[in-house]
Motif scaffolding. Structure first.
Motif, PDB file in Angstrom:
ATOM      1  N   LEU A 185      46.646  26.551  50.969  1.00 30.27           N
ATOM      2  CA  LEU A 185      45.525  26.620  52.636  1.00 30.27           C
ATOM      3  C   LEU A 185      44.998  28.182  52.359  1.00 30.27           C
ATOM      4  CD1 LEU A 185      47.958  25.626  54.820  1.00 30.27           C
ATOM      5  CD2 LEU A 185      45.981  24.301  53.961  1.00 30.27           C
ATOM      6  N   VAL A 186      45.856  29.162  51.047  1.00 32.28           N
ATOM      7  CA  VAL A 186      44.755  30.551  51.159  1.00 32.28           C
ATOM      8  C   VAL A 186      44.086  30.055  49.897  1.00 32.28           C
ATOM      9  CG1 VAL A 186      45.326  32.903  50.106  1.00 32.28           C
ATOM     10  CG2 VAL A 186      47.226  31.895  51.446  1.00 32.28           C
ATOM     11  N   HIS A 187      43.847  29.878  48.906  1.00 33.90           N
ATOM     12  CA  HIS A 187      42.579  28.954  48.021  1.00 33.90           C
ATOM     13  C   HIS A 187      41.467  28.488  48.624  1.00 33.90           C
ATOM     14  CE1 HIS A 187      41.139  26.111  44.353  1.00 33.90           C
ATOM     15  NE2 HIS A 187      40.658  27.947  44.297  1.00 33.90           N
ATOM     16  N   LEU A 188      42.250  27.949  49.592  1.00 29.07           N
ATOM     17  CA  LEU A 188      40.749  26.568  50.375  1.00 29.07           C
ATOM     18  C   LEU A 188      39.967  27.307  51.507  1.00 29.07           C
ATOM     19  CD1 LEU A 188      43.479  23.190  51.429  1.00 29.07           C
ATOM     20  CD2 LEU A 188      40.951  23.545  49.412  1.00 29.07           C
ATOM     21  N   GLY A 189      41.011  28.698  52.202  1.00 30.60           N
ATOM     22  CA  GLY A 189      40.507  30.228  53.392  1.00 30.60           C
ATOM     23  C   GLY A 189      39.579  30.025  52.330  1.00 30.60           C
ATOM     24  N   TRP A 190      40.190  31.235  51.059  1.00 34.03           N
ATOM     25  CA  TRP A 190      38.941  32.053  50.185  1.00 34.03           C
ATOM     26  C   TRP A 190      37.650  30.915  49.676  1.00 34.03           C
ATOM     27  CZ3 TRP A 190      39.302  36.788  48.372  1.00 34.03           C
ATOM     28  CH2 TRP A 190      37.933  36.628  47.089  1.00 34.03           C
ATOM     29  N   LYS A 191      37.549  29.753  49.517  1.00 30.88           N
ATOM     30  CA  LYS A 191      36.700  29.228  49.074  1.00 30.88           C
ATOM     31  C   LYS A 191      35.522  28.560  50.294  1.00 30.88           C
ATOM     32  CE  LYS A 191      36.698  25.156  46.018  1.00 30.88           C
ATOM     33  NZ  LYS A 191      36.807  24.379  45.047  1.00 30.88           N
ATOM     34  N   ARG A 192      36.347  28.579  51.433  1.00 32.28           N
ATOM     35  CA  ARG A 192      35.303  27.867  52.582  1.00 32.28           C
ATOM     36  C   ARG A 192      35.068  29.668  52.817  1.00 32.28           C
ATOM     37  NH1 ARG A 192      38.154  24.793  57.625  1.00 32.28           N
ATOM     38  NH2 ARG A 192      36.087  25.668  58.251  1.00 32.28           N
ATOM     39  N   SER A 193      35.258  30.344  52.983  1.00 34.87           N
ATOM     40  CA  SER A 193      34.902  32.329  54.093  1.00 34.87           C
ATOM     41  C   SER A 193      33.350  32.557  53.064  1.00 34.87           C
ATOM     42  CB  SER A 193      36.224  33.152  53.357  1.00 34.87           C
ATOM     43  OG  SER A 193      36.275  33.412  51.835  1.00 34.87           O
ATOM     44  N   ARG A 194      33.503  32.330  51.496  1.00 35.23           N
ATOM     45  CA  ARG A 194      32.455  32.139  50.423  1.00 35.23           C
ATOM     46  C   ARG A 194      32.499  33.792  50.616  1.00 35.23           C
ATOM     47  NH1 ARG A 194      30.400  28.135  53.755  1.00 35.23           N
ATOM     48  NH2 ARG A 194      29.602  26.492  52.365  1.00 35.23           N
ATOM     49  N   LEU A 195      33.715  34.399  50.221  1.00 38.88           N
ATOM     50  CA  LEU A 195      33.891  36.033  50.027  1.00 38.88           C
ATOM     51  C   LEU A 195      32.799  36.321  48.404  1.00 38.88           C
ATOM     52  CD1 LEU A 195      37.736  36.708  50.832  1.00 38.88           C
ATOM     53  CD2 LEU A 195      35.137  37.538  51.939  1.00 38.88           C
ATOM     54  N   GLY A 196      32.900  37.786  48.137  1.00 38.89           N
ATOM     55  CA  GLY A 196      32.327  37.953  46.201  1.00 38.89           C
ATOM     56  C   GLY A 196      32.975  37.721  45.367  1.00 38.89           C
ATOM     57  N   LEU A 197      32.707  37.748  43.876  1.00 43.99           N
ATOM     58  CA  LEU A 197      32.955  36.848  42.996  1.00 43.99           C
ATOM     59  C   LEU A 197      34.127  38.233  42.605  1.00 43.99           C
ATOM     60  CD1 LEU A 197      29.918  35.283  42.169  1.00 43.99           C
ATOM     61  CD2 LEU A 197      31.796  34.743  43.686  1.00 43.99           C
ATOM     62  N   HIS A 198      34.246  39.421  43.058  1.00 46.56           N
ATOM     63  CA  HIS A 198      34.931  40.341  41.742  1.00 46.56           C
ATOM     64  C   HIS A 198      36.332  40.606  42.635  1.00 46.56           C
ATOM     65  CE1 HIS A 198      30.630  41.312  40.879  1.00 46.56           C
ATOM     66  NE2 HIS A 198      30.139  41.328  41.242  1.00 46.56           N
ATOM     67  N   ARG A 199      36.326  40.525  43.507  1.00 49.50           N
ATOM     68  CA  ARG A 199      38.127  41.034  43.908  1.00 49.50           C
ATOM     69  C   ARG A 199      38.824  40.407  45.179  1.00 49.50           C
ATOM     70  NH1 ARG A 199      37.152  47.184  46.530  1.00 49.50           N
ATOM     71  NH2 ARG A 199      36.439  46.569  48.087  1.00 49.50           N
ATOM     72  N   PHE A 200      40.302  40.467  44.696  1.00 52.65           N
ATOM     73  CA  PHE A 200      41.121  39.163  45.233  1.00 52.65           C
ATOM     74  C   PHE A 200      41.052  41.063  46.937  1.00 52.65           C
ATOM     75  CE2 PHE A 200      44.997  37.883  47.621  1.00 52.65           C
ATOM     76  CZ  PHE A 200      44.150  36.448  48.201  1.00 52.65           C
ATOM     77  N   GLY A 201      40.818  41.634  46.430  1.00 49.50           N
ATOM     78  CA  GLY A 201      41.487  43.042  47.369  1.00 49.50           C
ATOM     79  C   GLY A 201      42.964  43.635  47.779  1.00 49.50           C
ATOM     80  N   LEU A 202      43.027  44.922  47.497  1.00 44.50           N
ATOM     81  CA  LEU A 202      44.762  44.615  47.681  1.00 44.50           C
ATOM     82  C   LEU A 202      44.951  44.342  48.868  1.00 44.50           C
ATOM     83  CD1 LEU A 202      46.987  46.561  46.382  1.00 44.50           C
ATOM     84  CD2 LEU A 202      45.321  48.863  47.072  1.00 44.50           C
ATOM     85  N   ALA A 203      44.832  44.375  50.343  1.00 44.27           N
ATOM     86  CA  ALA A 203      45.357  44.328  51.056  1.00 44.27           C
ATOM     87  C   ALA A 203      45.755  42.739  51.108  1.00 44.27           C
ATOM     88  CB  ALA A 203      44.237  44.651  52.365  1.00 44.27           C
ATOM     89  N   ASN A 204      44.398  41.684  51.016  1.00 39.93           N
ATOM     90  CA  ASN A 204      45.164  40.624  50.499  1.00 39.93           C
ATOM     91  C   ASN A 204      45.921  40.696  49.497  1.00 39.93           C
ATOM     92  OD1 ASN A 204      43.236  39.386  52.526  1.00 39.93           O
ATOM     93  ND2 ASN A 204      41.792  39.546  51.192  1.00 39.93           N
TER      94      ASN A 204
END
Length: 243
Positions: free
Chosen positions: A46-65
């Motif tokens: 579900l996290v992966h699907l949410g990431w794909k739908r959010s169209r976030l940047g390609l460079h980092r997942f982020g420390l907060a996440n």
């Protein structure tokens, strides 16, 4: 989504799966550990699907996440311990271990949002990831209280309330309206989780407390506060619709 973007989200999810599997095997028999890992994998999908739908940047997942992902790993461990308690027996060691892991998850819950704001990593994906992880942890903790005879099946209402609210929102568009900020809502959300963890920890350290029945008062207070909070929010949304 290209391969680079896929790797950005898949690498931390895979590392989380490995850590979840290792920790679950250390705390539970192979079958409960495997089921705990399956729970993590379902959430990771579900996290992966949410990431794909959010169209976030390609460079980092982020420390907060990543911090939120650590909480998801902890939730997988708690799930494995819960299944271990059902599979074998609910021991004091399992209750204490689950309570300690849940406490760490609560602490991290107060950290990831601050990190996101400090590092400029705030996003709709991160906010949704955070709240869904909270909800899953709470629901699993309520089942744990049932297994350890701390409270009756009514305690699961605490974990199920948000999902019931989402189902109601699917039928009532008014419940999909954005909610204004509420400090009371935040305090109640954190407070009910703290009460669940305290109940589990005390039951593990003082089994007689759970047997006496008075320990159920703690989650009962949390449930009453949640019902008031959800009821107030729903009433406000429905009243605004009528206006």
């Amino acid at each position: 989504m290209n391969l680079t973007s896929e790797l950005v989200v898949l690498r931390p999810l895979v590392i989380g799966a490995v850590i979840t599997a290792f920790g679950a095997l250390m705390a539970a028999a192979p079958a409960p550990a495997g089921l705990g890992l399956l729970g993590y994998l379902a959430a990771a999908l579900l996290v992966h699907l949410g990431w794909k739908r959010s169209r976030l940047g390609l460079h980092r997942f982020g420390l907060a996440n990543i911090v939120t992902l650590a909480r998801l790993v902890g939730t997988g461990w708690i799930l494995a311990l819960l299944i271990q308690a059902v599979w074998v027996e609910p021991t004091a060691a399992i209750a204490i271990t689950a309570a300690v892991i849940a406490t760490i998850c609560l602490i991290l819950d107060g950290v990831d949002g601050r990190i996101a704001r400090h590092r400029g990593e705030t996003s709709s994906f991160g906010a949704r990831f955070d709240i869904e992880t909270d909800s899953a942890t709470t629901l699993i903790l309520t089942f744990t209280l049932v297994v350890f005879d701390i409270a009756g099946w009514w305690v699961i209402i605490i974990g199920a309330l948000r999902y019931a609210y989402l189902l109601a929102a699917a039928a009532l568009p008014a419940l999909r309206q954005p909610l204004p900020f509420s400090q009371a809502r935040r305090v109640i959300g954190l407070g009910q989780a703290v009460l669940l963890v305290i109940s589990l920890l005390v039951a593990g350290m003082v089994p007689a407390a759970a047997a006496s029945g008075w320990l159920a008062l703690l989650p009962a207070v949390g449930l009453a506060a949640l019902l008031w909070s959800f009821g107030r929010d729903a009433w406000g949304q429905l009243r605004h619709r009528d206006q």
